[in-house]
Every structure is written in C-alpha cells, then in structure tokens.
Design a protein around this motif. Structure first.
Motif, PDB file in Angstrom:
ATOM      1  N   LEU A 195      13.540 -36.285  17.151  1.00  0.00           N
ATOM      2  CA  LEU A 195      14.869 -36.254  17.472  1.00  0.00           C
ATOM      3  C   LEU A 195      14.991 -35.730  18.916  1.00  0.00           C
ATOM      4  N   ARG A 196      15.608 -36.222  19.702  1.00  0.00           N
ATOM      5  CA  ARG A 196      15.668 -35.789  21.271  1.00  0.00           C
ATOM      6  C   ARG A 196      16.973 -35.487  21.791  1.00  0.00           C
ATOM      7  N   ARG A 255      13.862 -31.846   6.330  1.00  0.00           N
ATOM      8  CA  ARG A 255      13.661 -33.114   5.494  1.00  0.00           C
ATOM      9  C   ARG A 255      14.637 -33.854   5.567  1.00  0.00           C
ATOM     10  N   GLN A 256      14.311 -35.179   6.000  1.00  0.00           N
ATOM     11  CA  GLN A 256      15.358 -36.162   6.187  1.00  0.00           C
ATOM     12  C   GLN A 256      15.174 -37.383   5.374  1.00  0.00           C
ATOM     13  N   TYR A 294       9.498 -35.551   7.414  1.00  0.00           N
ATOM     14  CA  TYR A 294       9.213 -34.241   7.297  1.00  0.00           C
ATOM     15  C   TYR A 294       9.346 -33.824   8.863  1.00  0.00           C
ATOM     16  N   LEU A 295      10.003 -33.036   9.527  1.00  0.00           N
ATOM     17  CA  LEU A 295      10.278 -32.805  10.875  1.00  0.00           C
ATOM     18  C   LEU A 295       9.930 -31.197  11.148  1.00  0.00           C
ATOM     19  N   GLY A 335       7.461 -35.991  13.569  1.00  0.00           N
ATOM     20  CA  GLY A 335       7.734 -36.417  12.205  1.00  0.00           C
ATOM     21  C   GLY A 335       6.455 -37.019  11.537  1.00  0.00           C
ATOM     22  N   THR A 336       6.655 -36.499  10.100  1.00  0.00           N
ATOM     23  CA  THR A 336       5.623 -37.233   9.146  1.00  0.00           C
ATOM     24  C   THR A 336       6.419 -37.959   8.104  1.00  0.00           C
ATOM     25  N   ARG A 337       6.179 -39.216   8.110  1.00  0.00           N
ATOM     26  CA  ARG A 337       6.898 -39.831   6.920  1.00  0.00           C
ATOM     27  C   ARG A 337       6.378 -39.903   5.556  1.00  0.00           C
TER      28      ARG A 337
END
Lengths: 112, 111
Positions: free
Chosen positions: A43-44, B36-37, B87-88, B104-106
């Motif tokens: 995200l930016r 977590r998204q 996961y961010l 992020g890691t998906r």
C-alpha cells in the motif's frame, strides 16, 4: 463495530474523466488516509488528513487531490484519469497518535 | 524513506503444514505491525510489536521481532484454508501517524 465504507467496490472510467472516490467512517476519527495498492508494491500513501479542511501529501500525490469538508468523509479526486491510475484504492481512518488504522473494503478502479 | 522487504512474495502450501513469512528493513523499526488482507476486503491489523526480541502469539500465529528491530517474522502452525490471504507488514511512525507498508506475501492454503 467500527465501520469504514467506500462508495463503490468496482468502477470503470475512461481516460480523461474526472473520478470521485468517497470514504465515510463512523468512528469519529480525526485521521483519514487514502492508499493505492498494486501487486508487489503493498500500500502506498496518496494523501492524508488530520482534521476537517486539512490535507497533507503522502508518498505519491501526483495526479490526485482530496477534499475533507466533514470529519466523517474524505474524498479522493482524480482530476483527469489515466490508465496508470488503474489500481485498488483503500481508505483508512484512525485516532491521533493511535497505531491502529481501520480500512475500508477498497474500490477497484479500471481506467480504459 | 525506509524500505520494507517481504519474502517470499507468494507461498502455496497444503492444509496442516507450517509456514513462515519475513519482513526486513534497511533501518531500525520504531513499531511494526502485521496485517492480513482477505480477497475483496481491506487489511485488518493482527498485531503490533515494539520491543526488540518480542514474541507475540495469536492462536496458531506467532510473531517475532528481531533483537535489533530491523526484521520480523510471522509463523503459522498447522495452516488452514482460512489463513489464505495477503500478509502485510507495516512500520508505524508516531510522528505523522503514518504507516509504511511492505510489498506483502500472498499465502494460499489448499485443503
């Protein structure tokens, strides 16, 4: 229950159109943020606001503007949409000095 | 601007397996968050770590902050399909109330 809502989940616009993305929060938060999310880039931050009628540029403000006329509402404006603004746009809000930001579900914008 | 690097970018595992994802920085974190998204949703905060060497547990998730506060890891034990998501990691800076995110890691957990 905390709630951040965004006006549209999906939006398709043409190059050169003016685009409005709206965000509303019901938690009486002073801080509001607009991010864009692109694969692999996380995200930016585009713009943020600490109070009504107040705005600050984030890391990638070019091509965007914002408006905060009421505490609960923060709008992102694309004055003349371009294809490189195709992205997921996320709004968030928080209390001042508090680490937790609450995010809306996002608006996926496609500019043709 | 501090750069946050997350690895791997993508991870696919079977239900029941363990996994670890990493977040590294070029400089010291003041405060690090993990989000977590899930697909179609915004990120949701999982945990905040502040102290070097800190370990926090959230059910099957274990978060570790490096002693030097320049790296962090998230370990999931016995992953379930519900753990699928992006996961961010993000650094919170009190000056400015701003977050800086990693890429992020998906994670995909297959039943």
């Amino acid at each position: 229950d905390v709630k951040v809502t965004q006006s549209s989940r999906y939006l398709v616009k043409r190059t050169g159109e003016k685009v409005f993305l709206e965000c509303v929060q019901d938690m009486d938060h002073e801080n509001m943020f607009w991010y864009r999310q692109d694969p692999g880039l996380g995200l930016r931050l585009i713009y943020f606001s600490y109070d009504v009628k107040m705005k600050e540029k984030g890391d990638i403000p070019e091509g965007y503007s914002v408006s905060r006329e009421k505490k609960e509402r923060f709008s992102l404006i694309l004055e003349s949409a371009s294809t490189n603004q195709t992205s997921m746009y996320l709004c968030a809000s928080s209390f001042p000095g508090r680490e937790t930001q609450y995010f809306g579900p996002g608006t996926r914008l496609l500019v043709l | 601007t501090q750069l946050l690097e997350q690895s791997p970018q993508f991870l696919s595992i079977q239900e029941g397996e363990n996994l670890t994802v990493y977040c590294n920085s070029s400089s010291v974190f003041s405060s690090l968050q993990w989000y977590r998204q899930e697909p179609g949703e915004g990120p949701v905060l999982l945990v905040t770590v502040v102290t070097g060497g800190e370990v926090k547990k959230l059910k099957r998730l274990t978060f570790q902050f490096g002693d030097a506060r320049k790296d962090s890891s998230l370990h999931i034990t016995a992953a379930q399909p519900g753990d699928t998501g992006l996961y961010l990691c993000a650094e919170f800076k009190a000056a400015g109330n701003k977050l800086t995110f990693g890429g992020g890691t998906r994670v995909l957990v297959k039943p």
